[in-house]
Design a protein around this motif. Structure first.
Motif, PDB file in Angstrom:
ATOM      1  N   ASP A 164       0.828  -1.206   0.000  1.00 34.34           N
ATOM      2  CA  ASP A 164       0.000   0.000   0.000  1.00 34.34           C
ATOM      3  C   ASP A 164       0.861   1.254   0.000  1.00 34.34           C
ATOM      4  O   ASP A 164       0.575   2.224  -0.714  1.00 34.34           O
ATOM      5  N   SER A 168     -10.419   5.917   0.826  1.00 31.51           N
ATOM      6  CA  SER A 168      -9.387   5.932  -0.225  1.00 31.51           C
ATOM      7  C   SER A 168      -9.891   5.268  -1.494  1.00 31.51           C
ATOM      8  O   SER A 168      -9.510   5.664  -2.603  1.00 31.51           O
ATOM      9  N   PHE A 184       0.521   3.827  -3.051  1.00 29.05           N
ATOM     10  CA  PHE A 184      -0.029   5.151  -2.763  1.00 29.05           C
ATOM     11  C   PHE A 184       1.000   6.241  -3.039  1.00 29.05           C
ATOM     12  O   PHE A 184       0.682   7.275  -3.631  1.00 29.05           O
ATOM     13  N   ILE A 200      -6.044  -2.035  -2.629  1.00 26.22           N
ATOM     14  CA  ILE A 200      -6.913  -1.550  -1.545  1.00 26.22           C
ATOM     15  C   ILE A 200      -7.984  -2.584  -1.214  1.00 26.22           C
ATOM     16  O   ILE A 200      -8.272  -2.852  -0.039  1.00 26.22           O
ATOM     17  N   THR A 230      -1.190   9.265   4.414  1.00 24.62           N
ATOM     18  CA  THR A 230      -1.213   7.842   4.077  1.00 24.62           C
ATOM     19  C   THR A 230      -0.205   7.071   4.902  1.00 24.62           C
ATOM     20  O   THR A 230      -0.503   5.992   5.443  1.00 24.62           O
ATOM     21  N   PHE A 236      -9.780   7.074  -5.201  1.00 24.06           N
ATOM     22  CA  PHE A 236      -9.189   6.553  -6.429  1.00 24.06           C
ATOM     23  C   PHE A 236     -10.229   6.421  -7.539  1.00 24.06           C
ATOM     24  O   PHE A 236      -9.919   6.644  -8.717  1.00 24.06           O
ATOM     25  N   SER A 282      -4.012   0.158  -7.854  1.00 23.22           N
ATOM     26  CA  SER A 282      -4.222   0.695  -6.513  1.00 23.22           C
ATOM     27  C   SER A 282      -5.542   0.211  -5.929  1.00 23.22           C
ATOM     28  O   SER A 282      -5.618  -0.169  -4.750  1.00 23.22           O
TER      29      SER A 282
END
Length: 328
Positions: A176, A238, A180, A276, A209, A242, A272
């Motif tokens: 992550d 998050s 990120f 996530i 983050t 995104f 991403s």
């Protein structure tokens, strides 16, 4: 450390050195031959961003492999192989993006592209070949470290499943951070200008983050229910962030801003979201496992006495289980 582990660490270091050397050669050639590099805000910076991402990915991959071997963490070693595959796909995207960008320069593009083409292909080849090698070595390490995992958590299948969930989430938290950070840096440099309203928000996204990921790791280790629920809530936020960014890339009003980098940024956004989603699933699974003995088992195998500090009539065997001390 088993022989396969030492070989893995050496190969990961050699791959990092090779990729850094190849990427540096590409950047040096472009800087020397193309005077308009960095003249515009986005497209001309693409080669530098890809250079930065691939170099950091190589070093980060080395960190994952060495950490996995040192700790006997088969989850992280297998995850490293998948991460290496992801870095290779970035190199493939870079090949097509940089080719389009260089050939657009009618003055020196056709001179520069043949010079960097073979180097870019070599970089992809190195990562592809090493990914295959790492896959074989990861299997050997999985067998070698199987007994170590047994000694840590014992033969209880329920504890073993909880431990796998725990180690998987720890690995995903590391991924992550890379994903990120890479997205934020790419978005800031390739897409945004300092005058854009999103600029400050995206810059602030990086330290926030990092803080959230550190908090999540702490909550996981301590089995803090409140901390993990906070982390899960922020992960959902998050996800919305995104999705919003991806939708903006295809907004006709934003077309000029995203046109040149849209394929790569879309791919990175999708990756991403996948990471996530996996992290969210593992966070919920680990939260459901709180209070069932995994924390105590891990503390015992790490030598932290915790609730046993006042108990003198027990010892811990090689599997991490408490047994009655029959001596004196």
């Amino acid at each position: 450390m088993p022989l396969a582990g030492r070989v893995c660490c050496c190969f990961a270091a050699l791959q990092a050195l090779a990729v850094i050397g190849l990427e540096t050669s590409i950047l040096v050639i472009v800087l020397q031959k193309m005077e308009n590099v960095f003249a515009s805000w986005s497209s001309d910076k693409g080669v530098a961003i890809y250079f930065l991402l691939l170099v950091i990915a190589s070093l980060f991959g080395l960190f994952l492999m060495v950490g996995g071997v040192m700790n006997g963490d088969t989850i992280q070693i297998i995850g490293f192989c998948l991460f290496n595959l992801f870095a290779m796909t970035l190199a493939i995207f870079r090949f097509y993006q940089v080719r389009t960008w260089i050939q657009a320069d009618i003055f020196v593009g056709f001179e520069v592209y043949p010079m960097v083409k073979n180097i870019m292909v070599a970089s992809i080849g190195v990562m592809a070949g090493m990914t295959a090698v790492f896959g074989i070595l990861a299997y050997l390490l999985y067998i070698a470290f199987g007994w170590e995992i047994y000694k840590r958590v014992g033969a209880d299948l329920k504890i073993r499943r909880m431990y796998v969930n725990y180690r998987t989430l720890v690995f995903l938290l590391k991924i992550d951070f890379f994903v990120f950070l890479g997205f934020a840096v790419s978005y800031i440099i390739l897409v945004l200008k300092s005058s854009d309203p999103e600029f400050g928000i995206t810059v602030a996204f990086v330290p926030v983050t990092l803080s959230v990921l550190v908090l999540a790791f702490w909550g996981l280790r301590r089995e803090s229910v409140a901390t993990m629920w906070t982390f899960i809530f922020l992960l959902c936020g998050s996800t919305a962030y995104f999705v919003y960014k991806c939708a903006r890339m295809y907004d006709p009003k934003q077309e000029a801003k995203f046109l040149t980098q849209r394929p790569m940024m879309t791919y990175y956004t999708v990756i991403s979201l996948v990471v996530i989603s996996a992290t969210l699933h593992q966070a919920v699974s680990c939260l459901a496992n709180f209070g069932y003995g995994l924390k105590e088992r891990i503390e015992i195998t790490r030598g932290k006495r915790s609730d046993m500090e006042q108990i003198q009539d027990y010892y811990v065997n090689a599997a991490g289980d408490r047994r009655m001390n029959l001596e004196g």
